[in-house]
Scaffold this motif. Structure first.
Motif, PDB file in Angstrom:
ATOM      1  N   SER A  50       0.833  -1.188   0.000  1.00 12.94           N
ATOM      2  CA  SER A  50       0.000   0.000   0.000  1.00 12.94           C
ATOM      3  C   SER A  50       0.874   1.247   0.000  1.00 12.94           C
ATOM      4  O   SER A  50       1.747   1.401   0.843  1.00 12.94           O
ATOM      5  CB  SER A  50      -0.901  -0.020   1.235  1.00 12.94           C
ATOM      6  OG  SER A  50      -1.723   1.106   1.240  1.00 12.94           O
ATOM      7  N   GLY A  86      -0.286   4.404   0.249  1.00 11.89           N
ATOM      8  CA  GLY A  86      -1.046   5.544   0.717  1.00 11.89           C
ATOM      9  C   GLY A  86      -2.500   5.439   0.326  1.00 11.89           C
ATOM     10  O   GLY A  86      -2.861   4.776  -0.626  1.00 11.89           O
ATOM     11  N   ARG A  87      -3.288   6.064   1.098  1.00  9.45           N
ATOM     12  CA  ARG A  87      -4.725   6.123   0.839  1.00  9.45           C
ATOM     13  C   ARG A  87      -5.022   7.473   0.216  1.00  9.45           C
ATOM     14  O   ARG A  87      -4.168   8.333   0.176  1.00  9.45           O
ATOM     15  CB  ARG A  87      -5.487   5.981   2.146  1.00  9.45           C
ATOM     16  CG  ARG A  87      -5.214   4.682   2.861  1.00  9.45           C
ATOM     17  CD  ARG A  87      -5.983   4.644   4.157  1.00  9.45           C
ATOM     18  NE  ARG A  87      -5.559   3.528   4.956  1.00  9.45           N
ATOM     19  CZ  ARG A  87      -6.383   2.717   5.566  1.00  9.45           C
ATOM     20  NH1 ARG A  87      -7.675   2.894   5.488  1.00  9.45           N
ATOM     21  NH2 ARG A  87      -5.921   1.714   6.286  1.00  9.45           N
ATOM     22  N   VAL A  88      -6.242   7.657  -0.196  1.00 10.26           N
ATOM     23  CA  VAL A  88      -6.635   8.940  -0.763  1.00 10.26           C
ATOM     24  C   VAL A  88      -7.391   9.719   0.311  1.00 10.26           C
ATOM     25  O   VAL A  88      -8.408   9.258   0.822  1.00 10.26           O
ATOM     26  CB  VAL A  88      -7.493   8.754  -2.029  1.00 10.26           C
ATOM     27  CG1 VAL A  88      -7.929  10.097  -2.582  1.00 10.26           C
ATOM     28  CG2 VAL A  88      -6.722   7.963  -3.075  1.00 10.26           C
ATOM     29  N   ASN A 143      -1.327  10.557   0.930  1.00  8.04           N
ATOM     30  CA  ASN A 143      -1.607   9.933  -0.361  1.00  8.04           C
ATOM     31  C   ASN A 143      -0.414   9.139  -0.881  1.00  8.04           C
ATOM     32  O   ASN A 143      -0.596   8.214  -1.667  1.00  8.04           O
ATOM     33  CB  ASN A 143      -2.013  10.980  -1.398  1.00  8.04           C
ATOM     34  CG  ASN A 143      -3.404  11.525  -1.165  1.00  8.04           C
ATOM     35  OD1 ASN A 143      -4.193  10.971  -0.409  1.00  8.04           O
ATOM     36  ND2 ASN A 143      -3.714  12.622  -1.809  1.00  8.04           N
ATOM     37  N   GLU A 188       2.065   2.194   3.965  1.00  4.96           N
ATOM     38  CA  GLU A 188       1.351   1.825   5.190  1.00  4.96           C
ATOM     39  C   GLU A 188       1.824   0.478   5.701  1.00  4.96           C
ATOM     40  O   GLU A 188       2.225  -0.376   4.926  1.00  4.96           O
ATOM     41  CB  GLU A 188      -0.143   1.688   4.918  1.00  4.96           C
ATOM     42  CG  GLU A 188      -0.831   2.958   4.582  1.00  4.96           C
ATOM     43  CD  GLU A 188      -2.312   2.742   4.391  1.00  4.96           C
ATOM     44  OE1 GLU A 188      -2.923   1.988   5.185  1.00  4.96           O
ATOM     45  OE2 GLU A 188      -2.856   3.320   3.447  1.00  4.96           O
ATOM     46  N   PHE A 202     -10.467   9.328   4.990  1.00  2.00           N
ATOM     47  CA  PHE A 202     -10.045   8.850   3.683  1.00  2.00           C
ATOM     48  C   PHE A 202     -11.255   8.557   2.810  1.00  2.00           C
ATOM     49  O   PHE A 202     -12.368   8.369   3.316  1.00  2.00           O
ATOM     50  CB  PHE A 202      -9.186   7.590   3.835  1.00  2.00           C
ATOM     51  CG  PHE A 202      -7.894   7.832   4.554  1.00  2.00           C
ATOM     52  CD1 PHE A 202      -6.806   8.386   3.890  1.00  2.00           C
ATOM     53  CD2 PHE A 202      -7.757   7.520   5.893  1.00  2.00           C
ATOM     54  CE1 PHE A 202      -5.614   8.613   4.551  1.00  2.00           C
ATOM     55  CE2 PHE A 202      -6.558   7.738   6.561  1.00  2.00           C
ATOM     56  CZ  PHE A 202      -5.487   8.286   5.879  1.00  2.00           C
ATOM     57  N   GLN A 203     -11.030   8.496   1.504  1.00  2.00           N
ATOM     58  CA  GLN A 203     -12.131   8.257   0.569  1.00  2.00           C
ATOM     59  C   GLN A 203     -12.789   6.899   0.758  1.00  2.00           C
ATOM     60  O   GLN A 203     -13.937   6.717   0.375  1.00  2.00           O
ATOM     61  CB  GLN A 203     -11.651   8.417  -0.878  1.00  2.00           C
ATOM     62  CG  GLN A 203     -11.480   9.855  -1.271  1.00  2.00           C
ATOM     63  CD  GLN A 203     -11.137  10.022  -2.731  1.00  2.00           C
ATOM     64  OE1 GLN A 203     -10.946   9.063  -3.468  1.00  2.00           O
ATOM     65  NE2 GLN A 203     -11.039  11.269  -3.172  1.00  2.00           N
ATOM     66  N   ASP A 204     -12.084   5.942   1.377  1.00  4.22           N
ATOM     67  CA  ASP A 204     -12.691   4.633   1.622  1.00  4.22           C
ATOM     68  C   ASP A 204     -13.621   4.652   2.829  1.00  4.22           C
ATOM     69  O   ASP A 204     -14.193   3.631   3.201  1.00  4.22           O
ATOM     70  CB  ASP A 204     -11.619   3.551   1.786  1.00  4.22           C
ATOM     71  CG  ASP A 204     -10.753   3.730   3.030  1.00  4.22           C
ATOM     72  OD1 ASP A 204     -11.000   4.654   3.835  1.00  4.22           O
ATOM     73  OD2 ASP A 204      -9.805   2.948   3.192  1.00  4.22           O
ATOM     74  N   SER A 238     -12.804   5.371   5.983  1.00  2.00           N
ATOM     75  CA  SER A 238     -12.101   5.243   7.258  1.00  2.00           C
ATOM     76  C   SER A 238     -11.677   6.617   7.760  1.00  2.00           C
ATOM     77  O   SER A 238     -11.429   7.530   6.970  1.00  2.00           O
ATOM     78  CB  SER A 238     -10.891   4.310   7.119  1.00  2.00           C
ATOM     79  OG  SER A 238      -9.985   4.816   6.155  1.00  2.00           O
ATOM     80  N   THR A 289      -2.557   2.194  12.222  1.00  2.00           N
ATOM     81  CA  THR A 289      -1.805   1.946  10.995  1.00  2.00           C
ATOM     82  C   THR A 289      -0.682   2.958  10.937  1.00  2.00           C
ATOM     83  O   THR A 289      -0.880   4.147  11.194  1.00  2.00           O
ATOM     84  CB  THR A 289      -2.705   2.072   9.755  1.00  2.00           C
ATOM     85  OG1 THR A 289      -3.742   1.086   9.856  1.00  2.00           O
ATOM     86  CG2 THR A 289      -1.932   1.846   8.472  1.00  2.00           C
TER      87      THR A 289
END
Length: 150
Positions: A28, A30-32, A72, A76, A99-101, A103, A125
């Motif tokens: 992973s 990064g998340r958005v 982003n 992780e 985050f866009q998911d 969370s 995380t």
């Protein structure tokens, strides 16, 4: 016998390539970020009494734009591993993130690029990204090797 080895080697290569693709797709990076709130910047880790560290940390003031880029891009992990020790910095920033998911949670970030999010599920995380654009008063001091990282 040589045909069996050649066939087995061919299968091995095929499985090896497939395994590599699976491993790289699960890392992973990064998340958005959909929302981020900065609560504090330029703060000093609790329990440290060095007045010079406290003064140095005041320059660690990442902007919202820099923080969004960080989350982003950051890798992780469910464990902090040796990164925590190699990239420890007493300079912190704190806030809230979504985050866009879907969370969300509370984040704490060190000037080194090591940070973590405690999600609303109480799962932690860890995040890490080097070469950020903010001012880091401890740049060039990280890592356990003899080489300077700058």
């Amino acid at each position: 016998m040589q045909q069996r080895l050649a066939l087995r080697d061919g299968k091995y290569k095929k499985y090896s390539i497939t395994l590599s693709l699976i491993l790289f797709s699960t890392i992973s990076h990064g998340r958005v970020v959909s929302e981020i709130e900065v609560k504090e910047t330029g703060i000093h880790a609790i329990g440290r009494n060095d007045k010079y560290e406290k003064k140095a940390c005041k320059v660690f003031r990442p902007t919202k734009k820099q923080l969004i880029h960080y989350f982003n891009q950051a890798k992780e992990s469910e464990e902090s591993g040796k990164i925590l020790h190699e990239y420890y910095s007493p300079c912190l920033a704190k806030g809230l993130i979504k985050f866009q998911d879907g969370s969300s949670g509370r984040w704490i970030l060190q000037s080194s690029g090591f940070g973590y999010v405690i999600f609303s599920s109480n799962q932690t995380t860890y995040f890490f990204h080097k070469n950020n654009q903010w001012t880091d008063p401890y740049a060039c001091t990280y890592g356990l090797s003899d080489e300077i990282e700058c």
